[in-house]
Scaffold this active site. Structure first.
Site, mmCIF file in Angstrom:
data_model
loop_
_atom_site.group_PDB
_atom_site.id
_atom_site.type_symbol
_atom_site.label_atom_id
_atom_site.label_comp_id
_atom_site.label_asym_id
_atom_site.label_seq_id
_atom_site.Cartn_x
_atom_site.Cartn_y
_atom_site.Cartn_z
ATOM 1 N N GLN A 75 0.989 -1.298 -0.196
ATOM 2 C CA GLN A 75 -0.033 0.071 0.078
ATOM 3 C C GLN A 75 0.947 1.195 0.066
ATOM 4 O O GLN A 75 0.549 2.204 -0.737
ATOM 5 C CB GLN A 75 -1.207 0.082 1.174
ATOM 6 C CG GLN A 75 -2.070 1.100 1.254
ATOM 7 C CD GLN A 75 -2.981 0.932 0.135
ATOM 8 O OE1 GLN A 75 -3.102 -0.309 -0.598
ATOM 9 N NE2 GLN A 75 -3.765 1.842 -0.466
ATOM 10 N N ALA A 96 -5.967 5.324 -0.130
ATOM 11 C CA ALA A 96 -5.618 4.884 1.161
ATOM 12 C C ALA A 96 -4.336 4.995 1.742
ATOM 13 O O ALA A 96 -3.638 4.541 0.934
ATOM 14 C CB ALA A 96 -6.079 3.472 1.497
ATOM 15 N N SER A 101 -5.787 1.328 4.694
ATOM 16 C CA SER A 101 -6.464 0.396 3.793
ATOM 17 C C SER A 101 -7.050 -0.763 4.837
ATOM 18 O O SER A 101 -5.966 -1.480 5.124
ATOM 19 C CB SER A 101 -5.688 -0.065 2.867
ATOM 20 O OG SER A 101 -6.154 -1.052 1.989
ATOM 21 N N HIS A 103 -7.694 -3.493 3.378
ATOM 22 C CA HIS A 103 -7.181 -4.657 2.506
ATOM 23 C C HIS A 103 -5.775 -5.036 3.317
ATOM 24 O O HIS A 103 -5.403 -6.299 3.166
ATOM 25 C CB HIS A 103 -6.567 -4.224 1.321
ATOM 26 C CG HIS A 103 -7.604 -4.048 0.390
ATOM 27 N ND1 HIS A 103 -8.323 -5.100 -0.401
ATOM 28 C CD2 HIS A 103 -8.223 -2.911 -0.204
ATOM 29 C CE1 HIS A 103 -9.173 -4.724 -1.205
ATOM 30 N NE2 HIS A 103 -9.263 -3.432 -1.373
ATOM 31 N N ASP A 110 -11.890 -6.844 -3.323
ATOM 32 C CA ASP A 110 -12.347 -6.049 -4.681
ATOM 33 C C ASP A 110 -13.032 -7.141 -5.512
ATOM 34 O O ASP A 110 -12.205 -8.090 -5.751
ATOM 35 C CB ASP A 110 -11.121 -5.435 -5.330
ATOM 36 C CG ASP A 110 -10.821 -4.019 -4.446
ATOM 37 O OD1 ASP A 110 -11.485 -3.649 -3.469
ATOM 38 O OD2 ASP A 110 -9.789 -3.524 -4.604
ATOM 39 N N GLU A 159 -17.522 2.992 -3.442
ATOM 40 C CA GLU A 159 -16.737 2.141 -4.235
ATOM 41 C C GLU A 159 -17.454 0.697 -4.446
ATOM 42 O O GLU A 159 -17.659 -0.149 -3.618
ATOM 43 C CB GLU A 159 -15.339 1.507 -3.516
ATOM 44 C CG GLU A 159 -14.339 2.486 -3.355
ATOM 45 C CD GLU A 159 -12.830 2.117 -2.914
ATOM 46 O OE1 GLU A 159 -12.886 0.846 -2.517
ATOM 47 O OE2 GLU A 159 -12.144 2.813 -2.881
ATOM 48 N N TRP A 161 -17.410 -1.894 -5.879
ATOM 49 C CA TRP A 161 -16.940 -3.266 -5.814
ATOM 50 C C TRP A 161 -15.872 -3.633 -4.662
ATOM 51 O O TRP A 161 -15.579 -4.934 -4.668
ATOM 52 C CB TRP A 161 -15.765 -3.237 -6.856
ATOM 53 C CG TRP A 161 -14.705 -2.037 -6.789
ATOM 54 C CD1 TRP A 161 -13.362 -2.210 -5.829
ATOM 55 C CD2 TRP A 161 -14.792 -0.577 -7.080
ATOM 56 N NE1 TRP A 161 -12.855 -0.899 -5.685
ATOM 57 C CE2 TRP A 161 -13.546 -0.105 -6.705
ATOM 58 C CE3 TRP A 161 -15.723 0.077 -7.958
ATOM 59 C CZ2 TRP A 161 -13.424 1.188 -6.842
ATOM 60 C CZ3 TRP A 161 -15.436 1.308 -8.167
ATOM 61 C CH2 TRP A 161 -14.216 1.900 -7.594
ATOM 62 N N HIS A 162 -16.242 -2.909 -3.644
ATOM 63 C CA HIS A 162 -15.328 -3.282 -2.538
ATOM 64 C C HIS A 162 -16.302 -3.625 -1.290
ATOM 65 O O HIS A 162 -17.003 -3.113 -0.860
ATOM 66 C CB HIS A 162 -14.442 -1.965 -1.943
ATOM 67 C CG HIS A 162 -13.731 -2.090 -0.729
ATOM 68 N ND1 HIS A 162 -12.362 -2.281 -0.660
ATOM 69 C CD2 HIS A 162 -14.135 -2.274 0.399
ATOM 70 C CE1 HIS A 162 -11.762 -2.280 0.464
ATOM 71 N NE2 HIS A 162 -12.866 -2.352 1.197
HETATM 72 ZN ZN LIG Z 1 -10.754 -2.530 -2.228
#
Ligand SMILES: [Zn+2]
Length: 189
Positions: A75, A96, A101, A103, A110, A159, A161-162
Site C-alpha cells: 500500500q 488509502a 487500507s 485490505h 475487490d 466503491e 466493488w469493495h
Molecule cells: Zn478495495
C-alpha cells in the site's frame, strides 16, 4: 481474528500488522494488478466468498476476487507512486494511506466479474452482478464497505466493488439497519 475490526483513515493499522489465517487464492483477475501481486485472503472470508460465488453463478453471475490482502509495504508503494505522479493532496483523496487500507486486514475484497467470457474491470452500481451483491452479500457475511451517500462518514468515495467480511451476524445487522461500520461503532461507543 476479530472479523469486525474497524480500519479507516483515522484508525490506522500499524506498519508491522500482518493478519493470521491467510490463504493464497487463485482467481481470474483483471489486468490492473501489479504482476508480482499474490492474492491472499483470510481463510474464513474465503470460505464464505466461495459460497457466495457458487450462489451467484446459479443466477448466471461470474464473480471473482480481484484483489484482497495487501501488505503495508504494498500500500505504501501504491500511495508513494501516486504522490510522485499527482501530488499529496490527490493521493490522500483517492488512495488509502498505508495503514488506512482495510485490505491490510485480509478481510476486504475487490470484486471483478466476467461476462460473456470477458473480464469487466470498470464495475458500476448498475451492473447486475453488483446489484446482486448489494442485495445478497450480507447473507455470506460481507458488507458493501463504502456506500454511496456515506462518503463523509467512511472517508472513502463510493466503491461498488469493495466488500468487507465482518461475519454473518454483523453483516445482516448492518444491512438491515443501513449502517456503515463507522456508524455502528459510533453507536456502541
Ligand atoms: Zn478495495
Amino acid at each position: 481474528m476479530d472479523y469486525t475490526v474497524l480500519v479507516n483513515k483515522e484508525k490506522l493499522l500499524p506498519s508491522d500488522y500482518i493478519p493470521e489465517e491467510l490463504v493464497e487464492i487463485h482467481e481470474p483477475t483483471g489486468s490492473k494488478l501489479d504482476k508480482t501481486y499474490v492474492n491472499r485472503l483470510n481463510i474464513t472470508a474465503y470460505r464464505f466468498f466461495k459460497k457466495m460465488q457458487t450462489d451467484a453463478l446459479k443466477k448466471g453471475f461470474e464473480i471473482f476476487v480481484d484483489s484482497s490482502y495487501r501488505p503495508y509495504d504494498y500500500q505504501k508503494r501504491v500511495f508513494d507512486n501516486i504522490v510522485q505522479e499527482k501530488g499529496i493532496e490527490h493521493a490522500k483523496k483517492f488512495v488509502a494511506e498505508p495503514g488506512a487500507s482495510e485490505h491490510q486486514t485480509g478481510l476486504a475484497i475487490d470484486i471483478i466479474f466476467r461476462r460473456n467470457g470477458k473480464m469487466i474491470e470498470s464495475q458500476t452500481e448498475d451492473d447486475p452482478e453488483i446489484q446482486w451483491l448489494f442485495a445478497n452479500a450480507h447473507k455470506y457475511g460481507f458488507i458493501l464497505r463504502y456506500p454511496k451517500g456515506k462518503e463523509n462518514i467512511t472517508g472513502f468515495d463510493f466503491e461498488p466493488w469493495h466488500f468487507r467480511y465482518v461475519g454473518e451476524k454483523l453483516a445482516s445487522e448492518l444491512f438491515s439497519k443501513g449502517l456503515t461500520l463507522e456508524e455502528y461503532y459510533a453507536k456502541i461507543d
